[in-house]
Design an enzyme around this catalytic site. Sequence first.
Site, PDB file in Angstrom:
ATOM      1  N   GLY C 468       0.831  -1.199   0.000  1.00  0.00           N
ATOM      2  CA  GLY C 468       0.000   0.000   0.000  1.00  0.00           C
ATOM      3  C   GLY C 468       0.862   1.243   0.000  1.00  0.00           C
ATOM      4  N   LEU C 616       9.883  10.762  -3.676  1.00  0.00           N
ATOM      5  CA  LEU C 616       9.898  10.136  -5.006  1.00  0.00           C
ATOM      6  C   LEU C 616       8.567  10.302  -5.713  1.00  0.00           C
ATOM      7  CD1 LEU C 616      11.822   6.900  -3.979  1.00  0.00           C
ATOM      8  CD2 LEU C 616      12.763   9.006  -4.981  1.00  0.00           C
ATOM      9  N   LYS C 687      14.606   9.200   1.593  1.00  0.00           N
ATOM     10  CA  LYS C 687      14.561   8.426   2.835  1.00  0.00           C
ATOM     11  C   LYS C 687      13.154   7.830   2.903  1.00  0.00           C
ATOM     12  CE  LYS C 687      16.647  11.883   5.046  1.00  0.00           C
ATOM     13  NZ  LYS C 687      17.493  12.739   5.939  1.00  0.00           N
ATOM     14  N   GLY C 688      12.566   7.760   4.063  1.00  0.00           N
ATOM     15  CA  GLY C 688      11.226   7.175   4.144  1.00  0.00           C
ATOM     16  C   GLY C 688      10.283   8.101   4.873  1.00  0.00           C
ATOM     17  N   GLY C 690       6.818   6.665   5.559  1.00  0.00           N
ATOM     18  CA  GLY C 690       5.653   5.852   5.936  1.00  0.00           C
ATOM     19  C   GLY C 690       5.509   5.679   7.435  1.00  0.00           C
ATOM     20  N   GLU C 691       6.614   5.705   8.140  1.00  0.00           N
ATOM     21  CA  GLU C 691       6.544   5.561   9.588  1.00  0.00           C
ATOM     22  C   GLU C 691       6.686   6.901  10.281  1.00  0.00           C
ATOM     23  OE1 GLU C 691       9.292   2.375  10.548  1.00  0.00           O
ATOM     24  OE2 GLU C 691       7.798   0.923   9.877  1.00  0.00           O
TER      25      GLU C 691
END
Lengths: 213, 318, 731
Positions: C468, C616, C687-688, C690-691
């Site tokens: 997801g 992104l 980087k990220g 989602g968290e």
Amino acid sequence: MDNRAPLPLSRRTLLIVGVVTATAMVLPPFISAKACAANAARPIKSSVSLSVNGEKRDLDLDTRTTLLDALREHLHLTGTKKGCDHGQCGACTVIVDGRRINACLTLAVMHDGAKVTTIEGLGTPEKLHPMQAAFIKHDGYQCGYCTPGQICSAVAVLEEIRAGIPSHVSASLTDSPQLIASELQERMSGNICRCGAYSNIIEAITEVAEADL
Amino acid sequence: MRPFTYLRARSPAEAAALAAQVSGSRFIAGGTNLLDLMKLDIETPTHLIDVNGLALDRIDTTPEGGLRIGALVRNTDLAADTRVRKDYALLSRALLAGASGQLRNKATTAGNLLQRTRCPYFYDTNQACNKRQPGSGCAAIGGFSRSLGVIGVSAACIATHPSDMAVAMRALDAHVETVRADGSTRVIAIADFHRLPGNTPNIETALAANELITAVTLPAPLGGMHIYQKVRDRASYAFALISVAAVIQQDGSGRVVLGGVAHKPWRVETAESAMAQGAKAVADQLLAGATPTPENAFKLTLVERTLASVMAQARTHA
Amino acid sequence: MKFDTLATTNPIDQMKVVGKPTTRIEGPLKTTGTAPYAYEHHDVAPNQAYGVVVGSAIAKGRIASMNLQEAQSAPGVIAIVTAANAGKLGKGKYNTAKLLGGPDIQHYHQAVALVVADTFEQARAAAQLLDIQYVSSEGAFDLLSVRGSGAPTEEAPDTTHGDFAAAFGAAPVQFDATYTTPDQAHSMMEPFASIAAWQGKQLTLWTSNQMIDWSVTDLATTLGIPKKNVRLISPYIGGGFGGKLFLRCDALLAALGARLAGRPVKVALARPMMFNNSTHRPATIQRIRIGTTPAGKITAMGHESWSGDLPGGKLELAAQPSKLLYAGDNRLVSMRLCTLDLPEGNAMRAPGEASGLMALEIAMDEMAEKLKLDPVEFRIINDTQVDPVDPKRPFSQRHLIECLRTGATRFGWDKRHAQPGTQREGRWLIGMGVGVAFRNNLQMKSGARVRLDASGTVTVETDMTDIGTGSYTIIAQTAAEMMGVGLNDVVVRLGDSSFPVSSGSGGQFGGNCSTAGVYAACVKLREAVAQRLGISVEDAVFVGGEVHAGGNTFALHDAATAGEIVAEDAIEFAELSKQYQQSTFGAHFVEVAVDSATGETRVRRMLAVCAAGRILNPTSARSQVIGAMTMGVGAALMEDLVVDKHLGFFVNHDLAGYEVPVHADIPHQEVIFLDETDPASSPMKAKGVGELGLCGVSAAIANAIYNATGARVREYPITLDKVLHALPPMI
């Protein structure tokens, strides 16, 4: 904090002896064990004819088959999802005779002759329903598992508002309900999205609703 | 879920008679609670009698100026009925506060009254529950009881009745019409319909075995302000922690019924005479003798405050 | 490809496709119900039988006897798997408890049998006929009562810096409070589900799993068969949030059931079994002590945490963020693990940081109030650009102050009443709260294979998963950017163990690492293309489906006319994470309304400002953040796996009892991404998020409730019963 008020009947009757039976026969007093045993020995089938997405489908089903399992396991229409199987998530939402329901909490045999619309009946990847297109545009989904239920629900919700059915958040019971975010949020609350796409879903539905005005 | 035979009944009397002939029978209408429980092996019928075809889906005006609501009228249709919206707004509001749009489209008037408790120990067949398995004990007593009953509970059961609709019906003095296997009919006052748990929490209503609800009647409209306030942890699609159903007249008199506190909609008529003295006086009488657990004692405060809020709303709109 | 020096300019920097808001490429499938999830592969193996899992009725003890007779003779029953007939089973590296229990029982609803029958209805009915006798033994189920037995772990030794005790004791302003967070359930919408089919010794499993290679390894280990004999296929995953990082009982039991039944078997875990059978985020107790100067400079930061798990289980790294988030010369960060006989605790979205910031970011709010400082300013005063414990080590990028300032401006923070309980609209008490988001950036090796065919289609194959998160789309964007083609020219195939091993989805590392792996493979493909075309790759420009070099133009597909070109590589990370502390940052702003009568909280506005490297795909990244904010609303207001401390199980084990947010709980949400690239993270410079989106949001809500009501609640979730005492009297 231990809040155990000592009460005459122990909740631990079973554990006191150190042994419990996992699946004891639990019978309300008015059901005889004999009848149960007789039925347990045989699967009971029943024929049912459904109109699914405009196509007549004749099935011979175990009476225990839910509408959801009939769609998914017998007709291989797996767009309708099983999230909880207990009416607690809305992933199985389909439209039966014009109304959205949880397909998990109804038996297929109870719907002989019914018209069932599933997500596959709303549109296809090549020919999307406007609600499907709006969900894509507004990113009204992530993992996609609750999505068919959300979309079926959304389509039905707009009909319900048009039909003047009030909701918990309608300010007035006697006026027509308004097409506003709070109404959509309340009416869509039977469809859980754990990915948390709610904000985008409401935008998608709003766009479709406004296009229909 | 155990195998069962399935039959569509053609008339209410036939349904009741059929049920009496086949042991292990249950009526099925909306199915939203029965099937839920059958999947968990909590309800174990061997024969289902589908009553959906019985044409009990009308709402008619009674000669007394009230309404006769067919047992099969769906929650959505009852909530949306223009007469109900105008004269029995409490009922519309209670229905709309319950469940989800999908469930309300399926759930029926009679089935809503017959909903079984949401006590988590009732729902888990590994646990002791006198309601599910008489004599097995009550795992909820001393267990997780935040959502459970604070008054009218017994040493055998502290479950609550989960219906919103029934709370409104109690305030409106509804009557439940039934037919029995021998074809005889009777009328049960809503006050007498749901039972307290006592030593037999497995027996939840006044219905006899195989007795079928055919309608629920409402007396002539009461007038006044109709307010149903449901208090819960999330904003929708959740059972009540407590709820207050109130019909309040211009002069401040009225009726008050509580949901989420007991094994049945909780009404103490004598408490209603204290309306003029304010919410605390009413709540004190309504909840006199309450025996909450430490986990659910907050419901007593919550009832009083919610009632005060309801009475304030009535004053504002009066 | 080894990533061992800071990224310089590369084709991704063109940002022709990467970085553009892009709708999901699998969207038409998901929205029409035609994306197949684990239980839905009717066509892959004929004659599938149905398996239903039976769970233990006790929390701890053993099975005294098991009578299968009645179930075995029930209609349609083909086989019943139990520990007695499953053969010798190993245990996977990532599992704490056994996936098939018996005779010993380690936790409630631990699987003890799988009943396989011709139909689902028959299997479910027969599963209810098993007669199992248990003997219970005493267990430890209450974290609070075993807190004193907590032990340090090798995984997370104490961090001590300076002299915390002395500095705290000497601090002019001191704060000391203890917070609790409850056990929480992932509650992903798709239940655990698998279809298993054996062909001789070869096992194929269609399943729902975030980490394909981990689970192939663990399944092979558990079954005692070579890894090469196991294939996992998991193209669509109906949510995971960490719950599907590991091999679970559906997969193992489907494999065992199929072997015993001699035909393919499909298994989905029933929702009421999910909560006790699988993993959860463990509850924590956290003590936070902060000492500051009168002006609000932190001089002492102490964060201690206790959590529990089964023997051999894992710590919840709740105090970890306090190592890095705020400045301060003296520090104590310690975590203790206690033994509990509850179901297995393990990773759930932002493990460590999510629970840790639920506590720390309330503490920061409390301390700011004590100092009479604005909570935004207090955090800014204590920003640090270096690892406070190792000041030689800078953060690769840290724009926390900008997040806070941008957020405060956009949210209208200046309209907040500093005095709690003073803003009222009718029956509603209004409050605003802020919380900082912080989550480390993790780097995991990730591989991919890229194919170019004669039609010019670029096909990416990697065992990366899309839970997801939007992996399909960002991988397509990466390949398109690298090869100079349009998004429509890229095909992405994921979640198959026959593809190169990727980072998988977890720890918010998947987006950056898996695309970096695709980048590496595309670099190789570009080289191969150049070679075929007889040009130098250094000169080649890949753009618009063409390759330009030395004044010549070639169609990209010309390179493949002589045959498909296949390139494979992996990104491997070296020491940059030691040189630079890589983290993501954000600030959450929340406005709540609390019913002055009932204490019900409704969130009215939410804003997150994130600094998390290159974004992104702003569309799916934003969705990740709003989804995390939604989960944070759940954590703040309602989510609580309630432990029956005597019987030893999570009582509210269904989606009616374990409430997660619904539509009506969630307002319109706003997200702002700061423009950032992080050359230390990967060639993608991403980087990220989602968290990150989950970290700190629950505390922002808690702080807003305090601001609205004056009720400072330190025990999550903040349900109305904890707020009632602070509400104004009713007249």
